[in-house]
Scaffold this active site. Structure first.
Site, PDB file in Angstrom:
ATOM      1  N   ASP A 199       0.877  -1.184   0.000  1.00 15.24           N
ATOM      2  CA  ASP A 199       0.000   0.000   0.000  1.00 15.24           C
ATOM      3  C   ASP A 199       0.907   1.225   0.000  1.00 15.24           C
ATOM      4  OD1 ASP A 199      -2.235   1.910   0.668  1.00 15.24           O
ATOM      5  OD2 ASP A 199      -3.325   0.041   0.863  1.00 15.24           O
TER       6      ASP A 199
ATOM      7  N   HIS B 148       2.319   2.386  -3.053  1.00 15.21           N
ATOM      8  CA  HIS B 148       1.530   3.447  -3.669  1.00 15.21           C
ATOM      9  C   HIS B 148       2.192   4.809  -3.565  1.00 15.21           C
ATOM     10  CE1 HIS B 148      -2.277   0.768  -2.979  1.00 15.21           C
ATOM     11  NE2 HIS B 148      -1.413   0.233  -3.805  1.00 15.21           N
TER      12      HIS B 148
END
Length: 501
Positions: free
Chosen positions: A293, A316
Site C-alpha cells: 500500500d 503506492h
C-alpha cells in the site's frame, strides 16, 4: 565586442539572479521540515539478554511451535528494564526465533533484536483480542459483515462495533522508546489464522468488494510516544499497517528495511509502510520500503516532517491523505528514489475528509515505472490510483492544496500526471522547477482548478490539453530546459536505481 561583453554581462547577471532565487528557495525548504537536529541513533546497553528458544527454518516456524509463546518473558523483561537500556533478543545454541502475542513498550526502554534473530507474531487471533468495557468478544480475525468502515465514503452508517485486535507492539503514553537492531520483526500476514481457513491478508481482500469492516492487528502502533526511534530494524509481512504513529512530538525512523510481502506475487492488501498522523517533528531517513500500500502515508494533523534519502519499491508512493481535515503542513521530501511504485508524489483526499495542505517541498527525486508520477487530487475514491474526474461526493471537508514546490524530479518512463483543485475557490497551487517526465504525451497531463507556476528550470509537462493556468518562468532568458537545469544543478538519476536492501 563591447555589445557581446554587455550581453554576456547581462546573461551572467540573470543567471546570478536565478542562482540567488534557487538558494533562497532551498533555504525556505530547509525550514519546511523536522525542527529537531536529528542525528544517527545509538543502540543502548542491554539491561537483559533473552536467548532464543525456537528455531525457524526458511523464515518459518514449525507447526509444533505455534503454542510456545515468548510473550510473557519478553513483556516481563520490558516491564523491569531500566530506562535508557534495552531488552536484547539474541540467538542461542542454534535457535534464532521468538514467537509472541501483543507487547507493550515502556518509557525509555528499547527492544533490541540481534542480527539473525526473528520476532514472529502469533497467528492466533485470540491472543490479540481487544478486551475493554463494552467490547464484543471474538471479533479479532473476522469481518463485520454489513458494517463498512464509517470513514468512507459519506453516507450515514451504523455505529461501528466495539472491539477488535490489539497491535503486535504498542507504545502508549511512553516516551523515548526504541525498536532497534539488525534483526527482523515478522507479522506473518500470509499465514492461515489458527482456527480459520484464511490468512490476515486474505481476510482483508475478501472484505474489499463491499468495503466491509474487518478486524486485524497492526505491527507497531504508537500514541503519545514522544522521542520514538526505529533504528536499523527490518519489518516483514505485517498483517496491516507496519508503523502507525499518532499524537507524537519527535519520531525518527533511521535505516529501516521494510519488505511486505517477502514472497513476491502474494497479495498483501492495506500494508502501509510508515503512517504518521496528528504528529510533529518526524524524520524518515536512509530507509528502504517495499510493501502492499502507501510506502509512506501522512495522515491528518502532521506538521514539520522530513523524508530524506529513501528508496521506495512496490507500493503506492509518497502519499499525503486521504484524511487531511485538520491539515498537513511543512513537509520536505529530499533525495527519494521510487522504483515501480504506482504513484510518485501523491496527495489524495475528497470532500468527506479533506482540509488544508500547505508548504510542501519535494526535490531531488528519481522515478521509473511509476503509473502516476504526480497525483494531486481532491477526487479520492479509495482506489490504488486517482481517477481524473470529480466523483461528485457531497461533504464540507474541502481539500485545499497550496504552496507546493516540486523541484529536480526526473522520471525515466512516461506516466499520467494529475494536478487538480476542487473548484475555483479552492484552486491547487503548485510550482514546478526542473521537472522532467521522459516520453510523456500531452494527453497524459490532466487537471483543472489549478495554477502551475514554472520556476527558472521549468518542466517538460504540456498543460495545453487542460484548463490549468500556467504562469511562465520570469527569470531565465532564454528558458532553461529541465535537462540542462538538472545538469547545471548537478542532479542526475545515474546509479540511483538499485535493488531493495
Amino acid at each position: 565586442m563591447k555589445r557581446n561583453r554587455i550581453g554576456l554581462g547581462i546573461d551572467v547577471m540573470k543567471w546570478l539572479i536565478v542562482v540567488a532565487v534557487l538558494l533562497s528557495m532551498n533555504a525556505a525548504a530547509v525550514k519546511a521540515q523536522d525542527t529537531r537536529q536529528v542525528t544517527e541513533p545509538k543502540i543502548p546497553p542491554s539491561c537483559t539478554q533473552l536467548p532464543a528458544q525456537l528455531r525457524a527454518m526458511g523464515d518459518k516456524l514449525a507447526e509444533a511451535d505455534e503454542s510456545k509463546l515468548d510473550t510473557a518473558r519478553i513483556q516481563s523483561a520490558l516491564d523491569k528494564c531500566t530506562p535508557g537500556m534495552a531488552v536484547e533478543l539474541k540467538p542461542a545454541s542454534g535457535n534464532n526465533a521468538f514467537l509472541s502475542g501483543p507487547l507493550e513498550m515502556r518509557t525509555g526502554v528499547t527492544l533490541l533484536i540481534d542480527e539473525g534473530v526473528t520476532l514472529f507474531g502469533s497467528r492466533d487471533p485470540a491472543v490479540y483480542e481487544l478486551k475493554t468495557d463494552g467490547a464484543t468478544p471474538g471479533l479479532c480475525g473476522t469481518i463485520a459483515t454489513g458494517a463498512p468502515p464509517a470513514v468512507f465514503p459519506a453516507p450515514q452508517r451504523p455505529a461501528p462495533t466495539r472491539g477488535g485486535c490489539r497491535p503486535f507492539i504498542s507504545i502508549n503514553d511512553a516516551k523515548d522508546v526504541g525498536i532497534m537492531g539488525y534483526g527482523v520483526i515478522d507479522g506473518r500476514g500470509y499465514a492461515k489464522l489458527l482456527g480459520k481457513e484464511y490468512s490476515w491478508w486474505e481476510m482483508a481482500r475478501k472484505a474489499e468488494p463491499k468495503n466491509e469492516r474487518y478486524f486485524t492487528t497492526r505491527m507497531i502502533v504508537a500514541s503519545h510516544a514522544d522521542g520514538l526511534v526505529l533504528y536499523r530494524i527490518t519489518l516483514h509481512n505485517s498483517t496491516n499497517f507496519h508503523v502507525s504513529v499518532n499524537q507524537t512530538n519527535g519520531f525518527t525512523a533511521w535505516g529501516v528495511h521494510l519488505l511486505t510481502p517477502t514472497t513476491k506475487g502474494m497479495d498483501a492488501r492495506n500494508t502501509d509502510g510508515i503512517d504518521p498522523g496528528s504528529s510533529t517533528n518526524v524524520t524518515v531517513v536512509h530507509s528502504w520500503i517495499d510493501n502492499g500500500d502507501d510506502n509512506i502515508a501522512i495522515k491528518t494533523g502532521t506538521t514539520h516532517m522530513s523524508v530524506l534519502d529513501n528508496h521506495f519499491y512496490s507500493g503506492h508512493g509518497m502519499s499525503i491523505g486521504s484524511e487531511t481535515y485538520t491539515g498537513d503542513s511543512f513537509l520536505l521530501v529530499d533525495g527519494l528514489t521510487e522504483d515501480h511504485t504506482t504513484s510518485g508524489i501523491r496527495i489524495k483526499s475528497n470532500v468527506t475528509r479533506g482540509g488544508p495542505v500547505r508548504d510542501l517541498t519535494y526535490q531531488n527525486i528519481c522515478m521509473r515505472g511509476v503509473k502516476n508520477p504526480i497525483a494531486i487530487s481532491p477526487y479520492y475514491t479509495n482506489q490504488t490510483t486517482e481517477g481524473f474526474e470529480d466523483p461528485k461526493y457531497t461533504g464540507d471537508r474541502i481539500p485545499d492544496y497550496k504552496a507546493i514546490t516540486i523541484r529536480n524530479v526526473i522520471d525515466t518512463t512516461p506516466g499520467d500526471v494529475l494536478i487538480a483543485g476542487l473548484n475555483d475557490e479552492h484552486r491547487t497551487e503548485v510550482r514546478l522547477d526542473g521537472v522532467r517526465i521522459d516520453g510523456i504525451r500531452p494527453a497524459q497531463v490532466h487537471g483543472r482548478f489549478a495554477t502551475v507556476t514554472l520556476g527558472p528550470m521549468g518542466s517538460n509537462l504540456d498543460f495545453s490539453a487542460t484548463d490549468i493556468k500556467v504562469v511562465p518562468a520570469k527569470l531565465a532568458s532564454p528558458p532553461i530546459s529541465p535537462e540542462t537545469a538538472a545538469k547545471d544543478a548537478g542532479f542526475t538519476c545515474d546509479g540511483k536505481f538499485v535493488p531493495m536492501q
